[in-house]
Design a protein around this motif. Structure first.
Motif, PDB file in Angstrom:
ATOM      1  N   GLY A  60       1.051  -1.672  -0.298  1.00 49.46           N
ATOM      2  CA  GLY A  60      -0.008  -0.105   0.147  1.00 49.46           C
ATOM      3  C   GLY A  60       0.895   1.350   0.194  1.00 49.46           C
ATOM      4  N   ALA A  61       1.911   1.242  -0.541  1.00 44.65           N
ATOM      5  CA  ALA A  61       2.803   3.041  -0.511  1.00 44.65           C
ATOM      6  C   ALA A  61       2.437   3.238  -1.732  1.00 44.65           C
ATOM      7  CB  ALA A  61       4.168   1.830  -1.273  1.00 44.65           C
ATOM      8  N   GLN A  62       2.919   4.833  -0.898  1.00 42.23           N
ATOM      9  CA  GLN A  62       2.432   5.788  -1.848  1.00 42.23           C
ATOM     10  C   GLN A  62       2.993   5.773  -3.158  1.00 42.23           C
ATOM     11  OE1 GLN A  62       2.044   5.585   1.237  1.00 42.23           O
ATOM     12  NE2 GLN A  62      -0.527   5.316   0.940  1.00 42.23           N
ATOM     13  N   ARG A 106      11.478   2.879 -16.750  1.00 45.93           N
ATOM     14  CA  ARG A 106      11.129   2.411 -17.625  1.00 45.93           C
ATOM     15  C   ARG A 106       9.949   1.674 -18.006  1.00 45.93           C
ATOM     16  NH1 ARG A 106      14.574   2.996 -21.348  1.00 45.93           N
ATOM     17  NH2 ARG A 106      14.233   5.491 -22.199  1.00 45.93           N
ATOM     18  N   GLU A 107      10.871   0.520 -17.535  1.00 48.65           N
ATOM     19  CA  GLU A 107      10.527  -0.827 -16.854  1.00 48.65           C
ATOM     20  C   GLU A 107       9.512  -0.859 -15.782  1.00 48.65           C
ATOM     21  OE1 GLU A 107      13.248  -4.047 -15.948  1.00 48.65           O
ATOM     22  OE2 GLU A 107      13.452  -3.631 -17.932  1.00 48.65           O
ATOM     23  N   MET A 108       8.949   0.562 -15.167  1.00 49.77           N
ATOM     24  CA  MET A 108       8.532   0.181 -13.934  1.00 49.77           C
ATOM     25  C   MET A 108       7.176   1.413 -14.197  1.00 49.77           C
ATOM     26  SD  MET A 108      11.421   0.694 -10.998  1.00 49.77           S
ATOM     27  CE  MET A 108      10.102   1.548  -9.773  1.00 49.77           C
ATOM     28  N   ALA A 109       7.202   2.352 -15.185  1.00 50.04           N
ATOM     29  CA  ALA A 109       6.948   2.999 -15.703  1.00 50.04           C
ATOM     30  C   ALA A 109       5.773   1.946 -16.232  1.00 50.04           C
ATOM     31  CB  ALA A 109       6.928   3.959 -16.233  1.00 50.04           C
ATOM     32  N   ALA A 110       5.894   1.734 -16.831  1.00 48.09           N
ATOM     33  CA  ALA A 110       5.246   0.186 -17.939  1.00 48.09           C
ATOM     34  C   ALA A 110       4.229  -0.475 -16.778  1.00 48.09           C
ATOM     35  CB  ALA A 110       6.200  -0.675 -18.688  1.00 48.09           C
ATOM     36  N   LEU A 111       4.667  -1.312 -15.583  1.00 48.95           N
ATOM     37  CA  LEU A 111       4.238  -2.145 -14.919  1.00 48.95           C
ATOM     38  C   LEU A 111       3.269  -0.979 -14.221  1.00 48.95           C
ATOM     39  CD1 LEU A 111       3.995  -4.576 -13.775  1.00 48.95           C
ATOM     40  CD2 LEU A 111       6.124  -3.828 -12.086  1.00 48.95           C
ATOM     41  N   SER A 112       3.145  -0.180 -13.605  1.00 46.99           N
ATOM     42  CA  SER A 112       2.776   1.032 -12.779  1.00 46.99           C
ATOM     43  C   SER A 112       1.294   1.252 -13.454  1.00 46.99           C
ATOM     44  CB  SER A 112       3.641   2.269 -12.995  1.00 46.99           C
ATOM     45  OG  SER A 112       2.936   3.466 -11.826  1.00 46.99           O
ATOM     46  N   PRO A 138      -3.234   1.993 -11.590  1.00 40.14           N
ATOM     47  CA  PRO A 138      -3.800   2.236 -10.530  1.00 40.14           C
ATOM     48  C   PRO A 138      -3.681   0.892  -9.017  1.00 40.14           C
ATOM     49  CG  PRO A 138      -5.198   2.711 -12.379  1.00 40.14           C
ATOM     50  CD  PRO A 138      -4.204   1.683 -12.809  1.00 40.14           C
ATOM     51  N   GLY A 139      -3.346   1.385  -7.934  1.00 42.93           N
ATOM     52  CA  GLY A 139      -3.181   0.841  -6.846  1.00 42.93           C
ATOM     53  C   GLY A 139      -1.626   0.773  -6.803  1.00 42.93           C
ATOM     54  N   PHE A 140      -0.704   1.331  -7.758  1.00 44.42           N
ATOM     55  CA  PHE A 140       0.713   0.868  -7.543  1.00 44.42           C
ATOM     56  C   PHE A 140       1.472   2.368  -7.060  1.00 44.42           C
ATOM     57  CE2 PHE A 140       0.042  -2.505  -9.989  1.00 44.42           C
ATOM     58  CZ  PHE A 140       0.814  -3.440 -10.036  1.00 44.42           C
ATOM     59  N   PRO A 141       2.014   2.438  -6.257  1.00 41.49           N
ATOM     60  CA  PRO A 141       3.253   4.060  -5.800  1.00 41.49           C
ATOM     61  C   PRO A 141       3.429   4.458  -6.780  1.00 41.49           C
ATOM     62  CG  PRO A 141       4.713   2.206  -5.736  1.00 41.49           C
ATOM     63  CD  PRO A 141       3.457   1.414  -6.038  1.00 41.49           C
TER      64      PRO A 141
END
Length: 220
Positions: A123-125, A146-152, A154-157
């Motif tokens: 639940g991290a912001q 870039r990989e994190m942005a692709a995974l991000s 709703p519900g992601f920090p």
């Protein structure tokens, strides 16, 4: 949003005073570089809030109990501080407890997109990939973002890119999809300085002064 990764009060006061930075991020390394410690967190928090910013402070500890104790000490300063916790089992365990109680949390020291899944489950912001350090270790820090942005989603920090070594890294992580960026005051100052911008401003000033002189001469 742009944040300042520093514990230098003079530098922070000057840059926060521009109204362009959303707050201050700290960790034990940042505090130590400025000759400060956790005892100075209340002062840094007060300075940040004076300028309407959000303050981030990192809990430390070898296990969950120590991290809980450190988090409690941070929250005694103020309940609106964002507590930073490492992307480890103890850190994420405490992160989940804090977010369940309404505390905002940033999961830090992130080097792989899979850690983003754990941060979301907690639940991290915010989540902080270490861009420069990742590249130093032989990985691609920009590609990590870039990989994190692709995974991000709703519900992601929110991705708060950290360990940014220069103006190029700042622009590259923004292009890669970071929601937020934190940087040293030295890097922040480079954003205000570009040789061609300086030349253009000097030209504008010279032309304005010359035009005014001609106007005053014509009017006399």
């Amino acid at each position: 949003m742009l944040y300042l990764d520093s514990a230098d009060t003079a530098e922070l006061a000057d840059l926060l005073g521009t109204g362009l930075f959303a707050g201050v991020t700290t960790n034990p390394t940042i505090l130590d570089r400025a000759g400060r410690s956790v005892a100075d967190l209340p002062e840094l928090y007060a300075l940040t809030r004076e300028h309407g910013g959000t303050f981030f402070a990192q809990a430390t500890g070898a296990d969950a109990d120590e991290l809980r104790s450190a988090s409690d000490a941070i929250l005694e300063i103020s309940g609106d501080i964002v507590v930073k916790l490492p992307a480890t089992q103890p850190g994420l365990t405490v992160a989940a407890e804090l977010t369940a109680a309404g505390t905002r949390v940033l999961v830090t020291a992130v080097y792989h997109p899979s850690q983003q899944l754990l941060a979301a489950a907690a639940g991290a912001q915010f989540i902080a990939p270490y861009v420069g350090r990742s590249t130093d270790a032989g990985f691609d820090g920009i590609e990590l973002v870039r990989e994190m942005a692709a995974l991000s989603g709703p519900g992601f920090p929110r991705i708060l890119a950290a360990s940014l070594r220069g103006v190029e890294a700042v622009s590259h992580v923004a292009q890669a999809g970071a929601h937020d960026l934190t940087m040293s005051t030295a890097v922040a100052r480079t954003l205000f300085s570009h040789e061609l911008t300086g030349r253009a401003v000097a030209e504008f000033e010279d032309i304005a002064a010359s035009s005014l002189a001609r106007h005053e001469a014509a009017s006399s």
